[in-house]
Design an enzyme around this catalytic site. Sequence first.
Site, mmCIF file in Angstrom:
data_model
loop_
_atom_site.group_PDB
_atom_site.id
_atom_site.type_symbol
_atom_site.label_atom_id
_atom_site.label_comp_id
_atom_site.label_asym_id
_atom_site.label_seq_id
_atom_site.Cartn_x
_atom_site.Cartn_y
_atom_site.Cartn_z
ATOM 1 N N LYS A 76 33.064 -86.742 -9.643
ATOM 2 C CA LYS A 76 33.942 -85.732 -9.912
ATOM 3 C C LYS A 76 35.283 -85.860 -9.071
ATOM 4 O O LYS A 76 34.799 -86.312 -7.822
ATOM 5 C CB LYS A 76 33.444 -84.245 -9.626
ATOM 6 C CG LYS A 76 34.510 -83.293 -10.244
ATOM 7 C CD LYS A 76 33.557 -81.624 -10.041
ATOM 8 C CE LYS A 76 34.610 -80.344 -10.343
ATOM 9 N NZ LYS A 76 33.932 -79.503 -10.128
ATOM 10 N N SER A 151 34.049 -76.383 -14.257
ATOM 11 C CA SER A 151 34.930 -77.171 -14.109
ATOM 12 C C SER A 151 34.774 -78.730 -14.149
ATOM 13 O O SER A 151 35.574 -79.719 -14.169
ATOM 14 C CB SER A 151 35.736 -77.027 -12.609
ATOM 15 O OG SER A 151 34.974 -77.324 -11.871
ATOM 16 N N SER A 175 30.294 -74.365 -12.315
ATOM 17 C CA SER A 175 30.642 -75.549 -12.730
ATOM 18 C C SER A 175 30.012 -76.759 -12.915
ATOM 19 O O SER A 175 30.262 -77.756 -13.357
ATOM 20 C CB SER A 175 32.058 -75.689 -11.955
ATOM 21 O OG SER A 175 32.998 -75.005 -12.200
HETATM 22 N N1 GLN Z 1 34.673 -70.604 -13.724
HETATM 23 C C1 GLN Z 1 34.602 -70.330 -12.619
HETATM 24 C C2 GLN Z 1 35.872 -70.506 -11.652
HETATM 25 O O1 GLN Z 1 36.890 -70.536 -12.500
HETATM 26 C C3 GLN Z 1 33.607 -71.459 -11.520
HETATM 27 C C4 GLN Z 1 34.380 -72.635 -11.498
HETATM 28 C C5 GLN Z 1 33.420 -73.436 -10.563
HETATM 29 O O2 GLN Z 1 32.367 -73.284 -10.446
HETATM 30 N N2 GLN Z 1 34.261 -74.477 -9.841
HETATM 31 O O3 GLN Z 1 36.221 -69.999 -10.703
#
Ligand code: GLN
Length: 483
Positions: A76, A151, A175
Amino acid sequence: MHQMTLAEIARGLADKKFSSEELTKVLLARITQLDPQLNSFISLTEELAIEQAKAADARRANGESGALLGAPIAHKDLFCTQGIRTSCGSKMLDNFKAPYDATVVAKLAAAGAVTLGKTNMDEFAMGSANESSWYGAVKNPWNLEHVPGGSSGGSAAAVAARLLPAATATDTGGSIRQPAAFTNLTGLKPTYGRVSRWGMIAYASSLDQGGPLARTAEDCAILLQGMAGFDQNDSTSIDEPVPDYSASLGESLQGLRIGVPKEYFSAGLDPRIAELIQNSIKELQKLGAVIKEISLPNMQHAIPAYYVIAPAEASSNLSRFDGVRFGHRCEHPKDLIDLYKRSRGEGFGAEVQRRIMVGAYALSAGYYDAYYLKAQKIRRLVKNDFMAAFNEVDIILGPTTPNPAWKLGAKNSDPVAAYLEDVYTITANLAGLPGLSMPAGFVDGLPVGVQLLAPYFQEGRLLNVAHQYQLHTDWHTRTPQGF
Ligand code: GLN
């Protein structure tokens, strides 16, 4: 060749059926051919990959072995990679070449893994759809009109489309698990402190945790083995021995106590997902598990608490991007304040700016007690609920997401609607617990995930339950059409 799992690749390499260099070239060609449909990569690292593959082949020829030796993966794009762009999905870092490798990157490279590239992601890991990336949205290989989740949507789409067998990802509020659910993968968020955050660009430091995304629990065990461990460079890394995760995969589920929280099945959950979760419960009962209804009474407060704490930490973490030391700098600033304002205004996208504003507000002198401190108290209540539940059960099971992957653009005008989709995943981050999502079936041709949560450092237990389930079901073997 591209259909092989990490475990199959390890066996093939050990039996000299193919070399890492051959496999790497096949996958790089496949990425070049198919990724334009998905947009799952931000950078390809072809030269590095061939070099690492040749080195891995040479190490094998010298008698070395290891499940990751010569295994192709991707990172990532928030794991720092020395000399290679590490963008975090943001215009702010489009020109940033990391001066060092993240611990996770260095550990996997030392184990012989081959890095094919850096995967697309929501900007600074903020999002649930992978639409906030400056490099454009990622498409779900199961239906190109739908989001892959976020994400870590780039890592998920690439692995689901068989562009590579596994990838690293991070999970601050879901995410890893949510994109795993949306793309029919197995993904594990480890216990907070199990995987080093050093060199992982921070979103919300008390919640962020790196982990594996792969097609099977067996492969997650292999990749986690290469990622986990104490790191003195990360002050929140925990000095606990790392068990042999692959060795934990053979245990019977006879007598395993599974807790199913009644709050998980309230309004808001797609009834078709509820039915698939019930089917997975029946499957685990057949394997000997015992089901018990439990309660997590403070779950309803978790989303508001998370969406105060995460932006608060983000507003602090992202203050370092000021146009001075690294990242985007505006043209012709008239003074220092103008430099800060315009560099940040131009470098950050809308969602990131929204969260910086919310976070700065929640931390400001007059409001700290009302918002940030209150959210921290809720965080403790959420953790206490889990501690009470784990006195009675060995794992907790439920849906990973309330709905399957939505259409691209469907939630863009309503950020809160997207935040609500995190309802089942964020509690594990607030409590620091390990969680896993695995394939449980399909709704309208879109994958559905079942989530398992365990007490601290019980990643092996989660992987074993998922592995036993995968030995008796075939959802995880389904391939998206056209890939
Ligand atoms: N959807 C969550 C956020 O927007 C989690 C994102 C994540 O786990 N990086 O913060």
